[in-house]
Design a protein around this motif. Structure first.
Motif, PDB file in Angstrom:
ATOM      1  N   PRO A 127       0.805  -1.229   0.000  1.00  0.00           N
ATOM      2  CA  PRO A 127       0.000   0.000   0.000  1.00  0.00           C
ATOM      3  C   PRO A 127       0.831   1.268   0.000  1.00  0.00           C
ATOM      4  O   PRO A 127       0.380   2.311  -0.451  1.00  0.00           O
ATOM      5  CB  PRO A 127      -0.828  -0.131   1.286  1.00  0.00           C
ATOM      6  CG  PRO A 127      -0.062  -1.085   2.156  1.00  0.00           C
ATOM      7  CD  PRO A 127       0.611  -2.035   1.217  1.00  0.00           C
ATOM      8  N   THR A 128       2.052   1.205   0.532  1.00  0.00           N
ATOM      9  CA  THR A 128       2.930   2.378   0.541  1.00  0.00           C
ATOM     10  C   THR A 128       3.988   2.236  -0.548  1.00  0.00           C
ATOM     11  O   THR A 128       4.487   1.130  -0.793  1.00  0.00           O
ATOM     12  CB  THR A 128       3.629   2.530   1.901  1.00  0.00           C
ATOM     13  OG1 THR A 128       4.351   1.324   2.208  1.00  0.00           O
ATOM     14  CG2 THR A 128       2.604   2.783   2.995  1.00  0.00           C
ATOM     15  N   PRO A 129       4.333   3.311  -1.268  1.00  0.00           N
ATOM     16  CA  PRO A 129       5.310   3.223  -2.359  1.00  0.00           C
ATOM     17  C   PRO A 129       6.671   2.736  -1.891  1.00  0.00           C
ATOM     18  O   PRO A 129       7.102   3.012  -0.774  1.00  0.00           O
ATOM     19  CB  PRO A 129       5.376   4.672  -2.879  1.00  0.00           C
ATOM     20  CG  PRO A 129       4.108   5.309  -2.432  1.00  0.00           C
ATOM     21  CD  PRO A 129       3.765   4.664  -1.121  1.00  0.00           C
ATOM     22  N   THR A 130       7.335   1.999  -2.768  1.00  0.00           N
ATOM     23  CA  THR A 130       8.696   1.524  -2.529  1.00  0.00           C
ATOM     24  C   THR A 130       9.594   2.182  -3.560  1.00  0.00           C
ATOM     25  O   THR A 130       9.646   1.742  -4.723  1.00  0.00           O
ATOM     26  CB  THR A 130       8.773  -0.006  -2.648  1.00  0.00           C
ATOM     27  OG1 THR A 130       7.810  -0.597  -1.779  1.00  0.00           O
ATOM     28  CG2 THR A 130      10.162  -0.505  -2.280  1.00  0.00           C
ATOM     29  N   PRO A 131      10.300   3.261  -3.194  1.00  0.00           N
ATOM     30  CA  PRO A 131      11.044   4.054  -4.192  1.00  0.00           C
ATOM     31  C   PRO A 131      12.068   3.255  -4.989  1.00  0.00           C
ATOM     32  O   PRO A 131      12.324   3.556  -6.148  1.00  0.00           O
ATOM     33  CB  PRO A 131      11.720   5.144  -3.349  1.00  0.00           C
ATOM     34  CG  PRO A 131      10.896   5.227  -2.099  1.00  0.00           C
ATOM     35  CD  PRO A 131      10.415   3.828  -1.843  1.00  0.00           C
TER      36      PRO A 131
END
Length: 215
Positions: A95-99
Motif C-alpha cells: 500500500p505504501t510506495p517503494t522508491p
C-alpha cells in the motif's frame, strides 16, 4: 540436522520458483535477482526444462524499462488495469510506495505471490496478450508509485490504470468509447472529451472485455 533441512527447503523453494519463472519466459536477469541463483544454474535449468516440458522462449538482453511501448495499445492498457487491480486485491502490491523497487529485489514469497496473480489472471482471461515480462515492469512501476497507480473508472467502477501526473478524467477505454458514441444534444457539435486519446493503434480485440468490475 535441523539447519541442513531448513537450508534444503530454502534451496528447493528457490529452484521451484526459478522453474516457475522459466515457464513464464521471464528473463534470466530477473530470475537470478529474485531467486539468488547464478547465471549458469539458471541456464542449466532452462536446458533441463526444455528437455522435460517442451521448448520455452528465452528472452535475451536487458528487459525494457519503458511502459509506453505497450500501454499505447488500448487493449494492453485495459489488461494492465485488470491485472493491476487483481494484484492490488491480492496484496501483491504494497500500500505504501517503494522508491527503489527496481533496485531492491523482493523476497521469494513476494515473487511467488506475483506468479500466483499472473497465473490466476491468465485463467480468468485465457486469451490474454499480456506477458509476464510486461507484468513485471508494471508491478515495479506501481510499487514505486511515482507515475502510475490503480484507481477506478468513474462510470463502471472497474479497475483502471491511472497516470498520477495526467489531468484526464478517469474513464476506462470502454466508457470513453461509449461517451463518444452518444448522440449530441440538438444544436451542439459532437466533440471528443479532452482525455480521449484517439491516435492509438487499432487492436483486433475490444478492450471492453477486460474492463469488468471485478475489483
Amino acid at each position: 540436522m535441523r539447519v541442513s533441512e531448513d537450508r534444503y527447503s530454502r534451496d528447493l523453494r528457490r529452484l521451484n520458483l526459478a522453474q516457475r519463472l522459466i515457464r513464464h519466459e521471464v528473463r534470466t536477469q530477473w530470475i537470478c535477482a529474485w531467486t539468488g541463483l547464478s547465471d549458469d544454474r539458471v541456464r542449466n535449468l532452462f536446458r533441463s526444462y526444455d528437455k522435460t516440458s517442451g521448448n520455452v522462449r528465452r528472452h535475451r538482453g536487458p528487459s525494457p524499462t519503458r511502459l509506453a511501448s505497450f500501454l499505447r495499445s488500448p487493449t494492453l492498457r485495459a489488461e494492465a488495469s485488470a491485472i493491476g487491480g487483481l494484484a492490488c486485491a491480492s496484496g501483491a502490491i504494497f500500500p505504501t510506495p517503494t522508491p527503489h523497487a527496481r533496485r531492491d529485489p523482493p523476497g521469494v514469497e513476494a515473487v511467488e505471490r506475483l506468479c500466483h496473480v499472473f497465473e490466476l489472471y491468465r485463467k480468468i482471461v485465457p486469451q490474454s496478450h499480456f506477458t509476464m515480462d510486461q507484468f513485471i515492469r508494471l508491478m515495479i512501476a506501481l510499487s514505486e508509485g511515482e507515475d502510475l497507480q490503480i484507481g477506478h473508472c468513474r462510470n463502471c467502477h472497474g479497475a483502471l490504470l491511472v497516470d498520477r501526473l495526467g489531468a484526464s478524467r478517469r474513464l476506462c477505454p470502454a466508457c470513453k468509447q461509449d461517451s463518444l458514441q452518444k448522440p449530441a444534444d440538438a444544436g451542439e457539435v459532437t466533440r471528443p472529451p479532452s482525455d480521449a486519446t484517439l491516435d492509438y493503434p487499432r487492436d483486433e480485440e475490444s478492450p471492453a472485455v477486460y474492463q469488468q468490475p471485478l475489483f
